[in-house]
Design an enzyme around this catalytic site. Structure first.
Site, short mmCIF file in Angstrom:
data_model
loop_
_atom_site.label_atom_id
_atom_site.label_comp_id
_atom_site.label_asym_id
_atom_site.label_seq_id
_atom_site.Cartn_x
_atom_site.Cartn_y
_atom_site.Cartn_z
N LEU A 128 0.87 -1.18 0.00
CA LEU A 128 0.00 0.00 0.00
C LEU A 128 0.90 1.22 0.00
O LEU A 128 1.99 1.21 0.59
CB LEU A 128 -0.89 0.04 1.25
CG LEU A 128 -2.00 -1.01 1.41
CD1 LEU A 128 -2.77 -0.73 2.69
CD2 LEU A 128 -2.93 -1.02 0.22
N ASP A 129 0.46 2.30 -0.65
CA ASP A 129 1.19 3.55 -0.57
C ASP A 129 1.31 3.98 0.89
O ASP A 129 0.46 3.65 1.73
CB ASP A 129 0.46 4.67 -1.33
CG ASP A 129 0.43 4.44 -2.82
OD1 ASP A 129 1.24 3.64 -3.31
OD2 ASP A 129 -0.43 5.05 -3.49
N ARG A 130 2.33 4.73 1.18
CA ARG A 130 2.50 5.27 2.54
C ARG A 130 1.25 6.02 2.99
O ARG A 130 0.82 5.91 4.14
CB ARG A 130 3.71 6.20 2.57
CG ARG A 130 3.88 7.00 3.86
CD ARG A 130 5.03 7.97 3.73
NE ARG A 130 5.02 8.94 4.82
CZ ARG A 130 5.85 9.97 4.92
NH1 ARG A 130 6.77 10.17 3.99
NH2 ARG A 130 5.76 10.80 5.94
N THR A 132 -1.86 5.62 2.08
CA THR A 132 -3.09 4.83 2.11
C THR A 132 -3.15 4.00 3.38
O THR A 132 -2.18 3.35 3.76
CB THR A 132 -3.15 3.89 0.89
OG1 THR A 132 -3.04 4.66 -0.31
CG2 THR A 132 -4.45 3.12 0.86
#
Length: 292
Positions: A128-130, A132
């Site tokens: 996951l993106d940082r 998100t």
């Protein structure tokens, strides 16, 4: 964060493992290795601690801890929703990286879970993106990663995200299916949609506007694929940029009072390839809905 290093055959060999580490990592002061060893942070793979006098022996794999001096604690803590002999499901807050990056080492999700569970072989199956928040699936044994990664590569896992996005106009509840081709954009850390036939599409998302206020809407997103920034790009393409997004549709600086990215990996549902059981997990993280 535990890093792994294989000791190769060298002729003549270094006198000690410490000598090899000093030569291998000239940017790390020798005193740092001495200090790490004194705290038991450098060890053979079986857990045997390494001292400054431990002789070099090729064929060993050693584990050592990376550290960032003065690294601050994360703003929020993660939680573990499920754990068995094969997998662990973690619930990640906004602003936490999944794996160590830059000066985010001890505050990364992987490092914190390895430390709290004593599972040094814990491995994330996806990312996951940082920015998100939400669910991340880990394998407890490294050899199982490919087995569980096939859930994603073969589209055998159902993922549901929630998002709050800015509306270009008053929008009634509605559904879309985007099937596009995404590639690297400019700057290098962004992604873009390129022209191409549907047979060349590599990013597919089902999007539903569930509820709308005057300027914002609550969306349910179901990606079939997992390209980097896929949901953020697809939402911006529809004219519904996600609240708190600093990259799409345009790069901008964070302003005081900006909320975190309002994107949540809320649900993971799949048939466990090890046990054959149906599993479904729901994040306890929250978005800022309804908006004030």
């Amino acid at each position: 964060m535990k890093s792994r290093l294989y000791l190769p055959k060298i002729d003549p060999p270094p006198r000690s493992i410490l000598d090899y580490l000093i030569l291998q990592f000239p940017h790390i002061p020798p005193a740092t290795w001495h200090e790490r060893m004194s705290r038991g942070l450098v060890a053979v793979e079986d857990g045997t601690p390494i001292s400054p006098d431990t002789s070099y022996r090729h064929g060993l794999t050693i584990l050592y801890s990376r550290e960032v001096p003065g690294e601050p604690l994360p703003d929020s803590a993660e939680s573990v929703l499920y754990r068995d002999a094969s997998i662990l499901i973690a619930d990640k807050p906004h602003g936490m990286v999944v794996t160590p990056s830059g000066n985010h080492v001890e505050r990364s999700l992987l490092f914190r879970l390895q430390r709290s569970t004593s599972l040094n072989t814990l491995t994330p199956v996806h990312r996951l993106d940082r920015e998100t928040a939400g669910l991340v699936l880990f394998t407890i044994r490294e050899e199982l990663r490919d087995t569980y990664h096939r859930l994603f590569s073969e589209r055998l896992i159902e993922r549901e995200y929630h998002a709050i996005a800015t509306l270009r106009s008053s929008t009634e509840p509605k559904q879309w299916r985007l099937e596009t081709r995404m590639e690297a954009g400019e700057p290098w850390y962004r992604r873009r949609i390129v022209e191409g036939s549907q047979s060349e599409a590599n990013a597919i998302t089902h999007i539903e506007c569930v509820e709308a206020q005057k300027k914002v809407g609550f969306f349910r997103l179901r990606p079939e694929t997992g390209k980097k920034h896929q949901l953020r790009v697809h939402m911006a393409t529809l004219g519904f940029p996600i609240v708190g997004d600093l990259l799409y549709p345009e790069v901008r600086e964070r302003q005081e009072g900006d909320p975190p990215l309002q994107l949540l990996a809320r649900r993971l549902s799949f048939k466990d390839p090890q046990s054959g059981e149906s599993r479904s997990f729901i994040s306890s993280q929250k978005l800022l809905w309804p908006m004030e």
